[in-house]
Design a protein around this motif. Structure first.
Motif, PDB file in Angstrom:
ATOM      1  N   ARG A 121     -11.002   2.246 -14.479  1.00 15.94           N
ATOM      2  CA  ARG A 121     -10.392   1.214 -13.564  1.00 15.94           C
ATOM      3  C   ARG A 121     -10.781   1.412 -12.224  1.00 15.94           C
ATOM      4  O   ARG A 121     -11.052   0.641 -11.385  1.00 15.94           O
ATOM      5  N   GLU A 122     -10.608   2.786 -11.880  1.00 17.67           N
ATOM      6  CA  GLU A 122     -11.113   3.010 -10.412  1.00 17.67           C
ATOM      7  C   GLU A 122     -12.578   2.808 -10.332  1.00 17.67           C
ATOM      8  O   GLU A 122     -12.878   2.024  -9.367  1.00 17.67           O
ATOM      9  N   ARG A 123     -13.355   3.042 -11.271  1.00 16.09           N
ATOM     10  CA  ARG A 123     -14.889   2.738 -11.501  1.00 16.09           C
ATOM     11  C   ARG A 123     -15.040   1.076 -11.159  1.00 16.09           C
ATOM     12  O   ARG A 123     -16.054   0.835 -10.372  1.00 16.09           O
ATOM     13  N   GLY A 124     -14.239   0.544 -12.053  1.00 17.86           N
ATOM     14  CA  GLY A 124     -14.360  -1.076 -11.986  1.00 17.86           C
ATOM     15  C   GLY A 124     -14.145  -1.549 -10.572  1.00 17.86           C
ATOM     16  O   GLY A 124     -14.778  -2.666  -9.972  1.00 17.86           O
ATOM     17  N   TRP A 125     -12.929  -0.961  -9.912  1.00 20.65           N
ATOM     18  CA  TRP A 125     -12.463  -1.499  -8.547  1.00 20.65           C
ATOM     19  C   TRP A 125     -13.615  -1.164  -7.446  1.00 20.65           C
ATOM     20  O   TRP A 125     -14.098  -2.134  -6.603  1.00 20.65           O
ATOM     21  N   ARG A 126     -14.243  -0.061  -7.625  1.00 23.76           N
ATOM     22  CA  ARG A 126     -15.190   0.564  -6.858  1.00 23.76           C
ATOM     23  C   ARG A 126     -16.332  -0.180  -6.977  1.00 23.76           C
ATOM     24  O   ARG A 126     -17.045  -0.754  -5.845  1.00 23.76           O
ATOM     25  N   ASP A 127     -16.988  -0.451  -8.158  1.00 20.75           N
ATOM     26  CA  ASP A 127     -18.050  -1.294  -8.167  1.00 20.75           C
ATOM     27  C   ASP A 127     -17.854  -2.608  -7.775  1.00 20.75           C
ATOM     28  O   ASP A 127     -18.856  -3.590  -7.256  1.00 20.75           O
ATOM     29  N   ALA A 128     -16.946  -3.313  -7.927  1.00 28.88           N
ATOM     30  CA  ALA A 128     -16.810  -4.637  -7.390  1.00 28.88           C
ATOM     31  C   ALA A 128     -16.742  -4.736  -5.946  1.00 28.88           C
ATOM     32  O   ALA A 128     -17.445  -5.779  -5.280  1.00 28.88           O
ATOM     33  N   LEU A 129     -16.008  -3.949  -5.150  1.00 29.87           N
ATOM     34  CA  LEU A 129     -16.046  -3.831  -3.579  1.00 29.87           C
ATOM     35  C   LEU A 129     -17.635  -3.538  -3.297  1.00 29.87           C
ATOM     36  O   LEU A 129     -18.035  -4.261  -2.336  1.00 29.87           O
ATOM     37  N   GLU A 130     -18.185  -2.480  -3.726  1.00 28.56           N
ATOM     38  CA  GLU A 130     -19.613  -2.149  -3.434  1.00 28.56           C
ATOM     39  C   GLU A 130     -20.643  -3.243  -3.701  1.00 28.56           C
ATOM     40  O   GLU A 130     -21.406  -3.698  -2.869  1.00 28.56           O
ATOM     41  N   ALA A 131     -20.488  -4.110  -4.853  1.00 28.72           N
ATOM     42  CA  ALA A 131     -21.299  -5.261  -5.238  1.00 28.72           C
ATOM     43  C   ALA A 131     -21.029  -6.427  -4.065  1.00 28.72           C
ATOM     44  O   ALA A 131     -22.252  -7.073  -3.853  1.00 28.72           O
ATOM     45  N   ALA A 132     -19.930  -6.439  -3.375  1.00 27.86           N
ATOM     46  CA  ALA A 132     -19.552  -7.490  -2.596  1.00 27.86           C
ATOM     47  C   ALA A 132     -19.818  -7.131  -1.095  1.00 27.86           C
ATOM     48  O   ALA A 132     -19.541  -8.004  -0.287  1.00 27.86           O
ATOM     49  N   GLY A 133     -20.130  -5.888  -0.771  1.00 29.60           N
ATOM     50  CA  GLY A 133     -20.702  -5.380   0.395  1.00 29.60           C
ATOM     51  C   GLY A 133     -19.347  -5.202   1.329  1.00 29.60           C
ATOM     52  O   GLY A 133     -19.205  -5.222   2.498  1.00 29.60           O
ATOM     53  N   ARG A 134     -18.273  -5.074   0.395  1.00 28.45           N
ATOM     54  CA  ARG A 134     -17.035  -4.730   1.367  1.00 28.45           C
ATOM     55  C   ARG A 134     -16.441  -3.328   1.250  1.00 28.45           C
ATOM     56  O   ARG A 134     -17.036  -2.660   0.664  1.00 28.45           O
ATOM     57  N   PRO A 135     -15.884  -2.751   2.546  1.00 30.82           N
ATOM     58  CA  PRO A 135     -15.483  -1.380   2.603  1.00 30.82           C
ATOM     59  C   PRO A 135     -14.610  -1.168   1.521  1.00 30.82           C
ATOM     60  O   PRO A 135     -13.840  -1.837   0.797  1.00 30.82           O
ATOM     61  N   VAL A 136     -14.849   0.258   0.831  1.00 26.15           N
ATOM     62  CA  VAL A 136     -13.956   0.962  -0.081  1.00 26.15           C
ATOM     63  C   VAL A 136     -12.769   1.723   0.465  1.00 26.15           C
ATOM     64  O   VAL A 136     -13.278   2.775   1.102  1.00 26.15           O
ATOM     65  N   PRO A 137     -11.907   1.382   0.637  1.00 25.51           N
ATOM     66  CA  PRO A 137     -10.713   2.072   1.219  1.00 25.51           C
ATOM     67  C   PRO A 137     -10.296   3.391   0.448  1.00 25.51           C
ATOM     68  O   PRO A 137     -10.621   3.514  -0.522  1.00 25.51           O
ATOM     69  N   ASP A 138      -9.734   4.224   0.987  1.00 21.59           N
ATOM     70  CA  ASP A 138      -9.068   5.295   0.392  1.00 21.59           C
ATOM     71  C   ASP A 138      -7.992   4.871  -0.757  1.00 21.59           C
ATOM     72  O   ASP A 138      -7.251   4.147  -0.597  1.00 21.59           O
ATOM     73  N   LEU A 139      -8.011   5.509  -1.962  1.00 20.40           N
ATOM     74  CA  LEU A 139      -7.280   4.956  -2.932  1.00 20.40           C
ATOM     75  C   LEU A 139      -5.766   5.728  -2.839  1.00 20.40           C
ATOM     76  O   LEU A 139      -5.801   7.126  -2.019  1.00 20.40           O
ATOM     77  N   VAL A 140      -4.788   5.180  -3.488  1.00 18.21           N
ATOM     78  CA  VAL A 140      -3.652   6.101  -3.592  1.00 18.21           C
ATOM     79  C   VAL A 140      -3.327   6.426  -4.922  1.00 18.21           C
ATOM     80  O   VAL A 140      -3.579   5.431  -5.978  1.00 18.21           O
ATOM     81  N   ARG A 141      -2.526   7.290  -5.452  1.00 15.36           N
ATOM     82  CA  ARG A 141      -2.566   7.606  -6.917  1.00 15.36           C
ATOM     83  C   ARG A 141      -1.243   7.868  -7.275  1.00 15.36           C
ATOM     84  O   ARG A 141      -0.255   8.422  -6.664  1.00 15.36           O
ATOM     85  N   GLY A 142      -0.829   7.165  -8.444  1.00 13.41           N
ATOM     86  CA  GLY A 142       0.544   7.325  -9.074  1.00 13.41           C
ATOM     87  C   GLY A 142       0.076   7.991 -10.428  1.00 13.41           C
ATOM     88  O   GLY A 142      -0.676   8.521 -10.931  1.00 13.41           O
ATOM     89  N   ASP A 143       1.453   8.062 -11.278  1.00  9.45           N
ATOM     90  CA  ASP A 143       1.273   8.692 -12.919  1.00  9.45           C
ATOM     91  C   ASP A 143       1.629   7.814 -13.684  1.00  9.45           C
ATOM     92  O   ASP A 143       2.433   8.270 -14.763  1.00  9.45           O
ATOM     93  N   TRP A 144       1.294   6.602 -13.510  1.00 12.38           N
ATOM     94  CA  TRP A 144       1.420   5.384 -14.247  1.00 12.38           C
ATOM     95  C   TRP A 144       3.159   4.973 -14.287  1.00 12.38           C
ATOM     96  O   TRP A 144       3.394   3.857 -14.772  1.00 12.38           O
ATOM     97  N   THR A 145       4.047   5.528 -13.681  1.00 10.64           N
ATOM     98  CA  THR A 145       5.324   5.013 -13.677  1.00 10.64           C
ATOM     99  C   THR A 145       5.853   4.229 -12.451  1.00 10.64           C
ATOM    100  O   THR A 145       4.894   4.181 -11.344  1.00 10.64           O
ATOM    101  N   ALA A 146       6.869   3.420 -12.550  1.00 13.43           N
ATOM    102  CA  ALA A 146       7.278   2.604 -11.344  1.00 13.43           C
ATOM    103  C   ALA A 146       7.490   3.271 -10.082  1.00 13.43           C
ATOM    104  O   ALA A 146       7.297   2.943  -9.104  1.00 13.43           O
ATOM    105  N   ALA A 147       8.321   4.458 -10.334  1.00 14.91           N
ATOM    106  CA  ALA A 147       8.727   5.396  -9.143  1.00 14.91           C
ATOM    107  C   ALA A 147       7.636   5.846  -8.556  1.00 14.91           C
ATOM    108  O   ALA A 147       7.617   5.817  -7.463  1.00 14.91           O
TER     109      ALA A 147
END
Length: 331
Positions: free
Chosen positions: A203-229
């Motif tokens: 999913r991270e790869r798909g996000w990054r690919d879409a931004l790069e294909a559109a010529g948009r900046p790729v910001p730093d991601l933040v990471r969770g562990d699947w939980t709402a918290a």
């Protein structure tokens, strides 16, 4: 007066009621082709009417198969894995198989899980999500048919007797990101899943690919562990420069929605949010969540179908299911 235990319907009972021999009933119960269609239909109808169920141990002695499938999973705490468990159990039951679940949190536990399945005479097994990485390189009992769900491309799945079934996470993440870009956002932040998760990495790869294909900046991601918290904690420090967010699952998106609300940021007016999975409650979030629908029922059915085909000795091609963008009020 208390009734005694009800007598189990026997093969002889079915034979007498259907007017056939016990051998014919046995052939029908074991799926033998040596029964003409009309007789098979009559025997099956009689089995249904009498409530006949063949004892699994007796069937195993006759056929060498237990009609039981194993599931190896690292955790059932995540919503995705619990949804997959239900889908696999339903699909297995529909094809006459029982399901035995083994939870394994490390490589040693996976090896022990394989040994337990072998000792129980399991016909085949499904390895789910994060457990596929744990199983890499571990010796698998000979003759155990395997299907891996959401597996990395490594030596585990390269062997001919392994079948892979997965959602196209890259395509789903790309669709989510492209949708947010079409709304006019300059870029999209990503709330990613755990670093050791194949689905999260895709999913991270798909996000990054879409931004790069559109010529948009790729910001730093933040990471969770699947939980709402974890979603709430990861997004709580976002500044006002963030206007679009793609969360790697709906539970983290839920936490993100609360964190944004805590900061007085309106969704979707100030920040547009898209999740992934389309869990049962996603339509009831506030606001209702735009998300990528992963069809867990179809994924579970495909995994069981592939495993049954492998048990029959058939060659099975890898299965990839394309998820769907579900537009709601959050983006």
């Amino acid at each position: 007066m208390v009734d005694g235990p009800q007598r189990r319907v026997s093969m002889a009972d079915v034979a007498a009621e259907a007017g056939v021999s016990g051998q014919t009933v046995s052939r029908v119960a074991n799926g033998s082709p040596r029964v003409d269609p009309a007789t098979r239909a009559r025997v099956e109808a009689t089995m249904e009417r009498l409530g006949y169920r063949m004892h699994r141990a007796a069937r195993a002695l006759r056929t060498g198969r237990t009609d039981t499938i194993g599931l190896i999973v690292s955790t059932l705490a995540s919503v995705g894995n619990s949804r997959m468990l239900q889908a696999l159990a339903d699909a297995a039951a529909a094809q006459g198989f029982a399901l035995t679940v083994v939870t394994a949190t490390g490589r040693g536990a996976v090896a022990d899980g394989f040994a337990r399945l072998r000792d129980q005479g399991i016909d085949g097994a499904v390895i789910l999500n994060e457990a596929t990485a744990l199983a890499r390189g571990i010796d698998v009992p000979e003759g155990l048919a395997l299907v891996v769900v959401d597996a990395p491309p490594d030596d585990l799945v390269a062997a001919p007797r392994f079948v892979t079934v997965q959602t196209d996470h890259v395509a789903g993440a790309r669709a989510a990101t492209e949708h947010l870009l079409t709304l006019g956002h300059a870029t999209v932040r990503h709330l990613a899943g755990p670093a050791d998760s194949f689905a999260a990495a895709e999913r991270e790869r798909g996000w990054r690919d879409a931004l790069e294909a559109a010529g948009r900046p790729v910001p730093d991601l933040v990471r969770g562990d699947w939980t709402a918290a974890s979603g709430h904690a990861a997004v709580a420090g976002f500044g006002d420069e963030v206007t679009a967010l793609f969360a790697a699952n709906d539970q983290m998106a839920l936490g993100a929605l609360r964190a944004l609300s805590d900061r007085g940021r309106r969704v979707p007016d100030d920040v547009a949010v898209v999740g992934f999975d389309d869990v049962a409650d996603a339509a009831d979030y506030r606001p209702p969540l735009t998300t990528i629908r992963q069809d867990f029922d179809a994924l579970g059915a495909a995994a069981i179908d592939a495993l049954v085909a492998r048990l029959a000795g058939a060659a099975v091609a890898p299965v990839v299911l394309v998820p769907e963008l579900i537009r709601r009020a959050s983006a």
